[in-house]
Design a protein around this motif. Structure first.
Motif, short mmCIF file in Angstrom:
data_model
loop_
_atom_site.label_atom_id
_atom_site.label_comp_id
_atom_site.label_asym_id
_atom_site.label_seq_id
_atom_site.Cartn_x
_atom_site.Cartn_y
_atom_site.Cartn_z
N GLU A 169 46.30 50.04 34.37
CA GLU A 169 46.09 49.32 33.08
C GLU A 169 45.28 50.30 32.21
O GLU A 169 45.42 50.41 31.00
CB GLU A 169 45.12 48.27 33.35
CG GLU A 169 45.98 47.05 34.31
CD GLU A 169 47.30 46.57 33.65
OE1 GLU A 169 47.41 46.60 32.34
OE2 GLU A 169 48.28 46.19 34.43
N ILE A 170 44.44 51.28 32.70
CA ILE A 170 43.55 51.97 32.02
C ILE A 170 44.34 52.92 31.22
O ILE A 170 44.21 52.97 30.02
CB ILE A 170 42.51 52.66 32.78
CG1 ILE A 170 41.48 51.55 33.47
CG2 ILE A 170 41.81 53.72 32.03
CD1 ILE A 170 40.48 52.21 34.23
N VAL B 140 40.77 46.32 27.13
CA VAL B 140 40.00 47.10 27.82
C VAL B 140 39.28 46.15 28.89
O VAL B 140 38.90 46.70 30.11
CB VAL B 140 38.76 47.62 26.74
CG1 VAL B 140 37.60 48.11 27.49
CG2 VAL B 140 39.52 48.79 25.90
N ILE B 141 38.65 45.11 28.53
CA ILE B 141 38.28 44.17 29.71
C ILE B 141 38.99 43.81 30.84
O ILE B 141 38.67 43.92 31.99
CB ILE B 141 37.73 42.70 28.81
CG1 ILE B 141 36.61 42.92 27.85
CG2 ILE B 141 37.39 41.84 29.92
CD1 ILE B 141 36.25 41.81 27.02
N LEU B 142 40.38 43.78 30.70
CA LEU B 142 41.32 43.13 31.62
C LEU B 142 41.64 44.58 32.46
O LEU B 142 41.67 44.50 33.80
CB LEU B 142 42.67 42.93 30.91
CG LEU B 142 42.79 41.59 30.40
CD1 LEU B 142 44.18 41.55 29.65
CD2 LEU B 142 42.67 40.35 31.26
N TYR C 246 40.58 47.60 37.17
CA TYR C 246 40.01 48.82 38.13
C TYR C 246 38.95 48.49 39.27
O TYR C 246 39.22 48.93 40.51
CB TYR C 246 39.29 49.69 37.09
CG TYR C 246 38.69 50.92 37.92
CD1 TYR C 246 39.70 51.98 38.28
CD2 TYR C 246 37.47 51.22 38.10
CE1 TYR C 246 39.15 53.29 39.07
CE2 TYR C 246 36.78 52.23 38.56
CZ TYR C 246 37.59 53.28 39.07
OH TYR C 246 37.30 54.27 39.75
N ALA C 247 38.15 47.45 38.79
CA ALA C 247 37.22 46.91 39.81
C ALA C 247 37.94 46.20 41.08
O ALA C 247 37.71 46.56 42.25
CB ALA C 247 36.25 45.78 39.33
N PHE C 248 38.96 45.64 40.70
CA PHE C 248 39.81 44.87 41.77
C PHE C 248 40.71 45.90 42.78
O PHE C 248 40.51 45.87 44.01
CB PHE C 248 40.85 43.90 41.12
CG PHE C 248 41.77 43.54 42.20
CD1 PHE C 248 41.45 42.33 43.09
CD2 PHE C 248 42.93 43.83 42.31
CE1 PHE C 248 42.19 41.93 44.06
CE2 PHE C 248 44.19 43.39 43.36
CZ PHE C 248 43.70 42.45 44.00
N GLN C 249 41.24 47.01 42.18
CA GLN C 249 41.66 48.17 42.69
C GLN C 249 40.78 48.92 43.53
O GLN C 249 41.01 49.09 44.71
CB GLN C 249 42.41 48.98 41.66
CG GLN C 249 43.68 48.32 41.05
CD GLN C 249 44.59 47.93 41.70
OE1 GLN C 249 44.98 48.58 42.83
NE2 GLN C 249 45.53 47.00 41.16
N GLU D 89 39.85 46.55 46.66
CA GLU D 89 41.11 46.40 47.57
C GLU D 89 41.26 47.76 48.09
O GLU D 89 41.58 47.61 49.52
CB GLU D 89 42.53 46.26 46.70
CG GLU D 89 43.51 46.00 47.52
CD GLU D 89 43.71 44.51 48.29
OE1 GLU D 89 44.51 44.45 49.03
OE2 GLU D 89 42.85 43.75 47.94
N PHE D 90 41.37 48.96 47.66
CA PHE D 90 41.34 49.96 48.33
C PHE D 90 40.32 50.20 49.37
O PHE D 90 40.82 50.68 50.63
CB PHE D 90 41.13 51.20 47.20
CG PHE D 90 41.10 52.55 47.76
CD1 PHE D 90 42.22 53.29 48.22
CD2 PHE D 90 39.88 53.25 47.92
CE1 PHE D 90 42.32 54.49 48.91
CE2 PHE D 90 39.94 54.71 48.51
CZ PHE D 90 41.28 55.25 48.81
N GLU D 91 38.89 50.04 49.22
CA GLU D 91 37.98 50.02 50.07
C GLU D 91 38.22 49.05 51.29
O GLU D 91 38.05 49.49 52.32
CB GLU D 91 36.71 50.01 49.44
CG GLU D 91 36.08 50.63 48.45
CD GLU D 91 35.98 52.09 49.13
OE1 GLU D 91 35.59 52.36 50.25
OE2 GLU D 91 36.02 53.15 48.32
#
Length: 347
Positions: free
Chosen positions: A28-29, A193-195, A200-203, A206-208
């Motif tokens: 998204e970024i 930008v908020i979305l 990004y926080a979710f990714q 999830e990655f961690e």
């Protein structure tokens, strides 16, 4: 993810995942940044594009010829390339920077290598109905709904102006469309930008979560990188044994053995031409102390009992080091005593 995967990923596993192209990254970024960049460049560059296109069109209509008709596709493509190059260049640069800002410079050969599992229809169906795909669909629906509502609200407020566009010149229409487009971006951009930040926080989370390891995996990796603890312990044991053997071979070179009555023994050697101060060439406690004393007696080396000095030497001086200045006087008295004994024996 199994419940027993409770340990954070080790640096080695993170590096392996990175080599495979597995990183925490939000798509998204780059989308948001390229959209904002494209519209912004278009807003400031749009009037120039319009003037250039207008001049090009007038040139074609004012100077028609068969030669120009034959070259028309080439001329149109060339002019079109000149017009969109600034926009494409800005979008490309921002897209690259948006990706670099998330994962740094990353090129993974393994990620782009051919893998039959990627075209396996069964795996494809599994991925299609996976939890990650469901989340992506939900995000897309939410994004379309939110952005669509904002765009609809703006266009709804411009309906009265849209009706009057038929009476305006082409330049005015073009300018009006650019203003409305920029207005839409002004309202949509903060939401996007908020979305993107939420995604990004979710990714990242999830990655961690997927990267976590079991305790057994951590132990196995430690054995692979640092070596089996049992083997390392055995190596250290052999090294200590070899060091003891070398130390025992040096005991016959000692001038004196200083011990306390119970369990410490320190062997000292002093060669005036080679050393600034006496040097500890062997020391030990318990059985080792007894062995040092046994070797010393078998080679006729004096053994002196001095509890305080033996303890100080054992604690303060390592094997192969010269004694510190604070012990000079005490050791000098012992050596002087030994030299006197040797002198008397020689007489």
């Amino acid at each position: 993810m199994p419940e027993n995967k409770t340990e954070k990923a080790t640096p080695r596993k993170r590096q392996k995942a990175r080599e495979k192209g597995q990183v925490a990254k939000s798509r998204e970024i780059p989308c948001v940044m390229t959209l904002i960049t494209g519209i912004t460049v278009l807003y400031f560059y749009g009037s120039h594009m319009y003037q250039r296109f207008r001049g090009f069109s007038q040139y074609l209509f004012v100077n028609p010829s068969m030669e120009q008709l034959h070259l028309l596709p080439h001329l149109v493509l060339k002019e079109f390339a000149f017009m969109i190059t600034p926009i494409m260049a800005g979008v490309l640069i921002v897209a690259i920077m948006a990706n670099i800002s998330q994962v740094g410079f990353l090129f993974s050969v393994e990620a782009i290598s051919f893998d039959l599992s990627k075209i396996d229809p069964i795996n494809g169906i599994k991925r299609l109905f996976s939890k990650q795909m469901v989340v992506e669909v939900f995000k897309s629906i939410a994004k379309i709904a939110i952005v669509g509502f904002v765009v609809f609200s703006i266009i709804k407020g411009e309906i009265s102006n849209l009706i009057t566009l038929m009476d305006r010149e082409v330049g005015a229409i073009f300018k009006y469309l650019m203003v409305v487009s920029f207005k839409i971006i002004i309202y949509v951009a903060p939401i996007m930008v908020i979305l993107a930040a939420i995604d990004y926080a979710f990714q990242k989370w999830e990655f961690e979560r997927n990267l976590k390891m079991t305790r057994e995996e951590v132990k196995e990796e430690f054995r692979q990188t640092e070596g089996d603890p049992l083997v390392k312990a055995r190596i250290r044991s052999l090294q200590r044994q070899m060091a003891k053997q070398r130390m025992m071979k040096d005991v016959p070179k000692a001038d004196v053995i200083i011990k306390n009555p119970t369990h410490l023994a320190v062997a000292l050697r002093y060669v005036k031409e080679e050393m600034h101060a006496p040097k500890v060439i062997a020391k030990g406690a318990g059985i080792i102390a007894e062995k040092i004393e046994e070797i010393a007696k078998s080679h006729g080396i004096p053994v002196i009992q001095n509890k305080k000095l033996a303890q100080a030497l054992y604690k303060m001086v390592e094997i192969g080091e010269e004694i510190p200045a604070v012990l000079y006087q005490a050791v000098a008295e012992v050596l002087a005593y030994i030299y006197r004994l040797r002198g008397e024996m020689n007489e």
